[in-house]
Design an enzyme around this catalytic site. Structure first.
Site, mmCIF file in Angstrom:
data_model
loop_
_atom_site.group_PDB
_atom_site.id
_atom_site.type_symbol
_atom_site.label_atom_id
_atom_site.label_comp_id
_atom_site.label_asym_id
_atom_site.label_seq_id
_atom_site.Cartn_x
_atom_site.Cartn_y
_atom_site.Cartn_z
ATOM 1 N N LYS A 42 0.588 -1.345 -0.338
ATOM 2 C CA LYS A 42 0.201 -0.194 -0.175
ATOM 3 C C LYS A 42 0.925 1.479 -0.069
ATOM 4 O O LYS A 42 2.116 1.250 0.024
ATOM 5 C CB LYS A 42 -0.907 -0.210 1.268
ATOM 6 N N ARG B 60 -3.441 -9.984 4.547
ATOM 7 C CA ARG B 60 -3.455 -10.690 3.318
ATOM 8 C C ARG B 60 -2.416 -10.185 2.130
ATOM 9 O O ARG B 60 -2.173 -8.661 2.935
ATOM 10 C CB ARG B 60 -4.906 -9.841 2.905
#
Length: 332
Positions: A279, A314
């Site tokens: 991210k 994840r």
């Protein structure tokens, strides 16, 4: 005054008297940080935590669709999209998706999260029929090749229904069941395990200017409210995973606050999923503009979460994460 209790997590094999397990794991705690919206934080012992809260903080988490929650699990990301922020277009064909899924499972993933609509910042809506066309053939083919738990990453009831029929065993909704009013009733109807994530706003505009009164407590309250609504519809709390939604309508400061205080979310009595892989804030802090070169930073953030008892991470980089997790576990 509503009080919140964040366990101060320890992992040593030598435990003092009065130590209690965190969510039935080997991790434990003797004290917690008591938080509220009005008073300054304070440190309390486990004896000071209300019995209902302490039970949720300590009780073992049952399996989710056959996947044990008493040890860390890896969820591999497999996006069937042309525009996902990191792997868009990589798994568009059935052959490529099946090959990637087999490699992820062989290298340590116990869950495969398949998505047909990008939820990156600025992403636009994908029609239901198109999302089904992207995901259903992949799920069918992957189901035929592996016994891993398949998760469908969608916020739409029709997509979830098609995926469930084809072989998905977990419904992962980034909107936290706020987008499609038909999705939660469907999950209750078929008794589907679900993941409830927090997202402020919609992917198209969520990063424009996210604001919170208190990001940690605001996210906690949202998740608590959604879990209770799902229970009222007939879903068991034992079938619910929660995700604080790192990067979804959050600034870098918001993300770091959530990461530093993840153990608070065990108070919901559900397994906690952490999705930080590749991210933007990892690129900013790690000084790596290339999204596919952020495995080291992603693993560092994932291990920080596992140190606070997170049950599922994840990730895009399954092989590297699994290797790091094995070393992390051996050292501890």
């Amino acid at each position: 005054m509503t009080a919140y209790f964040r366990p101060l997590v320890q992992h040593s094999s030598a435990r003092p008297d009065g130590a209690v397990p965190l969510a039935g794991q080997k991790l434990w705690f003797t004290h917690a940080e008591q938080l509220s919206r009005t008073d300054a934080p304070s440190i309390v012992t486990v004896k000071d935590i209300p019995a209902k809260v302490l039970k949720r903080l300590t009780c073992p988490r049952p399996e989710i669709a056959g996947v044990a929650m008493d040890r860390p699990q890896i969820m591999g990301i497999l996006n069937a999209t042309p525009d996902s922020f990191s792997d868009g277009g990589v798994h568009n064909s059935v052959e490529a998706a099946v090959s990637a899924a087999q490699q992820m499972v062989a290298h340590g993933a116990s869950i495969l999260d398949i998505g047909g609509e990008s939820t990156r910042p600025g992403a636009t809506y994908v029609p239901e029929d198109e999302e089904i066309a992207r995901t259903q053939p992949l799920i069918e083919a992957i189901r035929a090749q592996t016994n891993a738990l398949i998760s469908i990453d969608t916020r739409k009831a029709s997509v979830a229904r098609a995926a469930w029929k084809t072989g998905a065993g977990l419904i992962n909704d980034v909107s936290g069941f706020t987008f499609d009013p038909q999705l939660a009733p469907f999950c209750a109807e078929v008794d589907a395990p679900v993941c409830v994530m927090h997202m402020q706003g919609d992917p198209a505009e969520m990063q424009n200017d996210p604001q919170y009164d208190d990001v940690l407590l605001d996210v906690y309250d949202f998740l608590e409210g959604q879990v209770e609504k799902l229970e009222q519809m007939g879903l068991s709390r034992d079938h619910i995973v929660v995700d604080p939604g790192i990067g979804f309508g959050k600034t870098q400061a918001h993300n770091l606050t959530l990461l530093q205080n993840l153990s608070l979310f065990h108070g919901l009595g559900c397994p906690v999923l952490l999705g930080v892989s590749r991210k933007g804030f990892i690129g900013e802090i790690g000084q790596e503009p290339r999204k596919d070169a952020r495995a080291p930073g992603s693993i560092a953030a994932a291990l920080a979460g596992l140190s606070q008892g997170v049950q599922i991470v994840r990730v895009h980089d399954v092989t590297e994460t699994a290797q790091a997790l094995r070393l992390w576990a051996a050292v501890r």
